[in-house]
Design an enzyme around this catalytic site. Structure first.
Site, PDB file in Angstrom:
ATOM      1  N   ASP A   8      34.708 -22.663  -3.124  1.00 24.60           N
ATOM      2  CA  ASP A   8      34.821 -21.549  -3.731  1.00 24.60           C
ATOM      3  C   ASP A   8      36.040 -21.408  -4.633  1.00 24.60           C
ATOM      4  O   ASP A   8      36.668 -22.253  -4.817  1.00 24.60           O
ATOM      5  CB  ASP A   8      34.563 -20.388  -2.878  1.00 24.60           C
ATOM      6  CG  ASP A   8      35.776 -19.798  -2.301  1.00 24.60           C
ATOM      7  OD1 ASP A   8      36.780 -20.802  -2.213  1.00 24.60           O
ATOM      8  OD2 ASP A   8      35.935 -19.134  -1.300  1.00 24.60           O
ATOM      9  N   CYS A  65      37.920 -23.225   1.262  1.00 23.80           N
ATOM     10  CA  CYS A  65      37.952 -22.182   0.926  1.00 23.80           C
ATOM     11  C   CYS A  65      39.504 -21.384   1.234  1.00 23.80           C
ATOM     12  O   CYS A  65      40.132 -22.356   1.186  1.00 23.80           O
ATOM     13  CB  CYS A  65      36.767 -21.093   1.386  1.00 23.80           C
ATOM     14  SG  CYS A  65      36.938 -20.946   3.496  1.00 23.80           S
ATOM     15  N   THR A  67      40.540 -19.819   3.883  1.00 24.06           N
ATOM     16  CA  THR A  67      40.903 -20.043   5.248  1.00 24.06           C
ATOM     17  C   THR A  67      40.113 -21.374   5.768  1.00 24.06           C
ATOM     18  O   THR A  67      40.864 -21.679   6.915  1.00 24.06           O
ATOM     19  CB  THR A  67      40.648 -19.064   6.018  1.00 24.06           C
ATOM     20  OG1 THR A  67      39.166 -18.939   5.871  1.00 24.06           O
ATOM     21  CG2 THR A  67      41.273 -17.482   5.482  1.00 24.06           C
ATOM     22  N   HIS A  98      35.980 -35.783  19.571  1.00 23.02           N
ATOM     23  CA  HIS A  98      35.284 -34.949  20.656  1.00 23.02           C
ATOM     24  C   HIS A  98      34.318 -34.318  20.123  1.00 23.02           C
ATOM     25  O   HIS A  98      33.059 -34.435  20.793  1.00 23.02           O
ATOM     26  CB  HIS A  98      36.228 -33.914  20.916  1.00 23.02           C
ATOM     27  CG  HIS A  98      37.423 -34.387  21.690  1.00 23.02           C
ATOM     28  ND1 HIS A  98      38.095 -33.776  22.961  1.00 23.02           N
ATOM     29  CD2 HIS A  98      38.239 -35.525  21.811  1.00 23.02           C
ATOM     30  CE1 HIS A  98      38.800 -34.265  23.315  1.00 23.02           C
ATOM     31  NE2 HIS A  98      39.336 -35.374  22.803  1.00 23.02           N
ATOM     32  N   HIS A 134      31.748 -36.620  25.866  1.00 23.44           N
ATOM     33  CA  HIS A 134      31.705 -35.987  24.527  1.00 23.44           C
ATOM     34  C   HIS A 134      30.329 -36.264  23.834  1.00 23.44           C
ATOM     35  O   HIS A 134      29.967 -35.231  23.192  1.00 23.44           O
ATOM     36  CB  HIS A 134      32.702 -36.881  23.688  1.00 23.44           C
ATOM     37  CG  HIS A 134      33.943 -36.682  24.035  1.00 23.44           C
ATOM     38  ND1 HIS A 134      34.587 -35.493  24.310  1.00 23.44           N
ATOM     39  CD2 HIS A 134      35.062 -37.561  24.227  1.00 23.44           C
ATOM     40  CE1 HIS A 134      36.043 -35.462  24.543  1.00 23.44           C
ATOM     41  NE2 HIS A 134      36.209 -36.862  24.551  1.00 23.44           N
TER      42      HIS A 134
HETATM   43  C1  RB5 Z   1      37.973 -15.432  -0.942  1.00 21.04           C
HETATM   44  O1  RB5 Z   1      39.146 -14.661  -1.467  1.00 21.04           O
HETATM   45  C2  RB5 Z   1      38.088 -15.893   0.542  1.00 21.04           C
HETATM   46  O2  RB5 Z   1      37.660 -14.704   1.231  1.00 21.04           O
HETATM   47  C3  RB5 Z   1      37.330 -17.056   0.847  1.00 21.04           C
HETATM   48  O3  RB5 Z   1      37.826 -18.344   0.344  1.00 21.04           O
HETATM   49  C4  RB5 Z   1      37.332 -17.568   2.220  1.00 21.04           C
HETATM   50  O4  RB5 Z   1      38.634 -17.719   2.721  1.00 21.04           O
HETATM   51  C5  RB5 Z   1      36.461 -17.266   3.299  1.00 21.04           C
HETATM   52  O5  RB5 Z   1      36.496 -17.564   4.456  1.00 21.04           O
END
Ligand code: RB5
Length: 149
Positions: A8, A65, A67, A98, A134
């Site tokens: 994203d 993204c 996180t 695993h 596994h």
């Molecule tokens: C975008 O701001 C953020 O929410 C997205 O990149 C991501 O971290 C979602 O899991």
């Protein structure tokens, strides 16, 4: 290898750098976007990469993204996909050995690009463990997935 990649807006810059890194290693990249820093919705890219992997069009997938979490949640909705959030060398290796992860996700707000490239290398160098415990656990994931249909 044939590698599907998507991000994203939060992962866009990392995607460009990862793709360049892999092309330099002579891998074939299937880039599913996004193509700019304009705000987008991560599930739209997660599903494209996840489908490419589940249909056997790519050997594995990479999603970025902010996180890594949203991408993994969304990618795991596609049958046959085992997406793992990778944020350390240890999780990079164990996701492959695993969990037989076939999609790995990174957070651009969690790790530096240098860390991400080194985790990616660790994942690519690791093997799917052939240890029966596994394999049995991974097979159970598929079994529970089928039961939910
Ligand atoms: C975008 O701001 C953020 O929410 C997205 O990149 C991501 O971290 C979602 O899991």
């Amino acid at each position: 290898m044939k590698i599907a990649i998507g991000a994203d807006h939060a992962g866009f810059e990392y995607k460009q750098k990862i793709a360049k890194y892999l092309i330099n290693q002579e891998h074939e990249i299937m880039d599913f976007g996004t193509d700019s820093l304009d705000a987008t919705d991560y599930p739209d890219y997660a599903v494209l990469v996840a489908k490419a992997v589940s249909m056997g069009k790519a050997d594995f997938g990479i999603l970025i993204c902010g996180t890594g979490i949203g991408m993994s949640i969304a990618a795991n909705k596609v049958k046959g996909v085992r997406a793992a959030v990778v944020s350390t060398r240890f999780t990079a290796e164990s996701s492959k050995t695993h969990n037989h992860a076939n999609v790995i996700t990174f957070g651009s707000r969690v790790n530096s690009i240098e860390e991400v490239l080194s985790f990616l290398q660790t994942y690519m160098q690791a093997s799917y463990s052939e240890d029966t415990r596994h394999i049995a656990r991974v097979e159970k994931i598929g079994k529970y997935e089928n039961e939910n249909e």
